[in-house]
Write a protein that holds these residues in place. Sequence first.
Motif, PDB file in Angstrom:
ATOM      1  N   ASN A 174      -9.364  -6.858   2.793  1.00  0.00           N
ATOM      2  CA  ASN A 174      -8.835  -5.955   1.765  1.00  0.00           C
ATOM      3  C   ASN A 174      -9.711  -5.839   0.531  1.00  0.00           C
ATOM      4  N   PRO A 234      -1.538   3.914   4.352  1.00  0.00           N
ATOM      5  CA  PRO A 234      -2.139   2.928   5.252  1.00  0.00           C
ATOM      6  C   PRO A 234      -3.644   3.116   5.395  1.00  0.00           C
ATOM      7  N   SER A 294      -7.341   3.480   1.246  1.00  0.00           N
ATOM      8  CA  SER A 294      -7.406   4.702   2.029  1.00  0.00           C
ATOM      9  C   SER A 294      -8.117   5.759   1.201  1.00  0.00           C
ATOM     10  N   ARG A 322       0.826  -1.203   0.000  1.00  0.00           N
ATOM     11  CA  ARG A 322       0.000   0.000   0.000  1.00  0.00           C
ATOM     12  C   ARG A 322       0.864   1.258   0.000  1.00  0.00           C
ATOM     13  N   CYS A 336     -10.297  -4.987   9.877  1.00  0.00           N
ATOM     14  CA  CYS A 336      -9.101  -4.332   9.324  1.00  0.00           C
ATOM     15  C   CYS A 336      -8.301  -5.248   8.400  1.00  0.00           C
ATOM     16  N   SER A 337      -8.452  -6.568   8.556  1.00  0.00           N
ATOM     17  CA  SER A 337      -7.705  -7.504   7.724  1.00  0.00           C
ATOM     18  C   SER A 337      -8.354  -7.729   6.370  1.00  0.00           C
ATOM     19  N   ASP A 380     -12.064   4.486   5.425  1.00  0.00           N
ATOM     20  CA  ASP A 380     -11.655   3.773   4.214  1.00  0.00           C
ATOM     21  C   ASP A 380     -12.834   3.607   3.270  1.00  0.00           C
ATOM     22  N   CYS A 406      -7.703   2.036   9.893  1.00  0.00           N
ATOM     23  CA  CYS A 406      -7.617   1.167  11.067  1.00  0.00           C
ATOM     24  C   CYS A 406      -6.183   0.766  11.390  1.00  0.00           C
ATOM     25  N   GLU A 407      -5.242   1.010  10.470  1.00  0.00           N
ATOM     26  CA  GLU A 407      -3.855   0.631  10.694  1.00  0.00           C
ATOM     27  C   GLU A 407      -3.030   1.749  11.324  1.00  0.00           C
ATOM     28  N   THR A 408      -3.598   2.954  11.413  1.00  0.00           N
ATOM     29  CA  THR A 408      -2.860   4.098  11.949  1.00  0.00           C
ATOM     30  C   THR A 408      -3.106   4.248  13.443  1.00  0.00           C
ATOM     31  N   SER A 409      -2.178   4.960  14.117  1.00  0.00           N
ATOM     32  CA  SER A 409      -2.298   5.182  15.565  1.00  0.00           C
ATOM     33  C   SER A 409      -3.325   6.253  15.893  1.00  0.00           C
TER      34      SER A 409
END
Length: 789
Positions: free
Chosen positions: A337, A286, A374, A283, A334-335, A300, A289-292
């Motif tokens: 795609n 990101p 994203s 990607r 989140c997994s 998304d 859901c993958e960000t802090s």
Amino acid sequence: MRFPALVFLLLLCRFYSPFSDATDTIKPGESISGQRTIFSAGGEYELGFFSPGSSKGYYVGIWYRKISVRTIVWVANREYPPFSSSSYLTINNEGNLVVVDGRMSITVTSISISSPVNTSTATATLLDSGNLILKDENSHILWQSFDYPSHTLLPGMRLGHNVKTGHKWSLTSWRGTTDPGPGDYSVELDPENWRQFSIFRGSQRLVMDLNGQIRQFSWLEDTQQWNLFWSQPRPQCDVKSLCGPFGSCNEQAMATCQCLQGFKPVSSEDRNLRTYNSGGCVRQSPLRCETSNPEMLEEDRFLQMDNVVRFPENNQSSAVGSADKCRSFCLNNCSCNAYTYISGLCFVWYGNLSNLQQLPEGQSAEQILYLRLSASELPQPRGKKILLGASIAGGVAVVVLLFSFYFCCQWRRRLKGKEGQTGQNLLLFNFDSSFATIGEHRDESNFRASESKDVELPLFSFSSVSVATDGFSAANKLGEGGFGPVYKGKLLKGQEIAVKRLSRRSGQGLEELKNETMLIAKLQHRNLVRLLGCCIEGEEKILIYEYMPNKSLDVFLFDPNKCEVLDWGKRARVIEGTAQGLLYLHHYSRLRIIHRDLKASNILLDSGMNPKISDFGMARIFGENKSVENTNRIVGTYGYMSPEYATEGLFSIKSDVFSFGVLMLEILSGKKNTGFYNSDSLNLLGYAWELWRSERGLELIDPMLGNPPSMSLSLRYINVALLCVQETAADRPTMSDVVLMLSNELVALPSPKQPANSTARSLTVVNSDASRPGICSINNVTVSMIEGR
């Protein structure tokens, strides 16, 4: 001081002495290096050092000795090549073959001794089978190269698995064209099904090729080249995970592998995934859901991909109730795609997406995939389809419905009150319901197709078409076929058009017009003629096409005064473009189409002499799960029909391949297929075959071309054409194979068999069925005959 040193050097050279005479064996104390080699007793194979291409490494390999093209069949030190030209191969004190580079020693063999033997007396011998054996003084084999295949399977080698010892025999591709190191692909016994072999990625002469294909070759002495006898899988995109994670395979694109929208190659040096050891794509941005800090990003979204030919592997399905719930189900994990919703089932993909295949940009397929991206990666230009939230979609639907109702009313009023407008109306073909009636004419109410898609097609009035063609004047007439006359015209805005008017005396009728309109309106390819609209009023049935200023191929090809225009480059472009168009019809269009009437007069030429396939009145939609179909209605043109179709009514994609082969021979020779060329040949096919069989193939090339730029390329084109016109349909290649053979000169070609209908005897077979008299037409007119079932 000099004398003792000289004696020492002489003794050392004797201990590791290269061979003074040719031999098939390396004995204790002997070595080979540089250009020194050994070869088998019968001279079939040779062993020595080689450095492929621009590689700086030195490899020990075995190759054919009697073949002019050095062909490596086995490599000893694939992973550890020395970089010194002074390296040498010898047998050490433990009885192992080793490559010595200065103070470093690379072990080639690893012998396993179950009982004590004197390994100091071991010798290495190269056999005429290509097997390098290491044996002791009692001729017991300690090790052999046949137990460790590299990328080539020679006769006598094995593939499989030894259950007792755990030893595995497999093939592994090279890492690159100049790098014999272990590549990404291997063929081995499937651990989950020991009854079959599989090609994996990462984990006569058969070669494991760089692109993941396994190919069988045989050497042709007369042509001094390798002949491709068999390969699997044939389409390159069928190679498992060819493009890596989040890569997409497209055989029609310049670069077969490309990253999906929103992804980039793992390696910055791996542009468009062109290297064979590609790591795929990752990607660019990101997911939320993958960000802090997910609150800093938009939610998304999903990109709608309409051009998916093959879904990624390893999907999971569940019945979630609706497409919206399927979308939410994926969005909340989140997994996840990607997802798609088909017939009440929700299919989702977790982790890497691999083995995805797409059509070129701008072409559509039946399958749709929604790719999670994203929000920042979503394409913004007009025309890209983005899946929005349900609330937005609902609002848009209401607005669209209101506007649709308004314009529908306006359209009906305009149709009844005005007949002079040109190209302003849209004829909507809805393939789920009956064809909309026009005026008082309801005989077209059964105009349908097998696909639940709508096609919008501009509707022209008859008066506007008449004005555009100057009353269908003879001066504007371009030609005439089985359908009827074709006229040149010009719309009010200045656009030039070709008008195809159904003749009342034509053997074709409404059925052919419906067929052609439905098919060509749904097909989009640069090598297919584009349908601009139609006119259906009273007994008038007219199709309007884009105008091709150079008319059709036969106008130039068979005219002695115009054929000079078709130089070698233009003829090659016509051949390759026509092949691409057929490949699209057979494999990549939303409908699988068999043209059934491919010939020179149906290949139109634009201003740049680029080919466009036309005339789909005889075309048939072909079932995906069928390999051949039968019809009692034989249509087509004499000279271009495949034998199984002409005599038995059997047609398939191989029927079009046969016609393409005939067309290709006509383009190369400048001669029509029909007619005698010498006393032994019935037609051009027979004439070409006689020349090819007597190794005079170049005599077939049109003398107007002068000396072709490449004799090997000319012979290659003739070879491909003869493969297409073979008697048995199963022997003919697919158009995918043809495109590959035409575009890649490195692909070895099979030897063709005798063409169909090439002798007087075969003519008797074609016409022997008395129940089908007159089923064929002359070379430039298409007719059809309908018979009782």
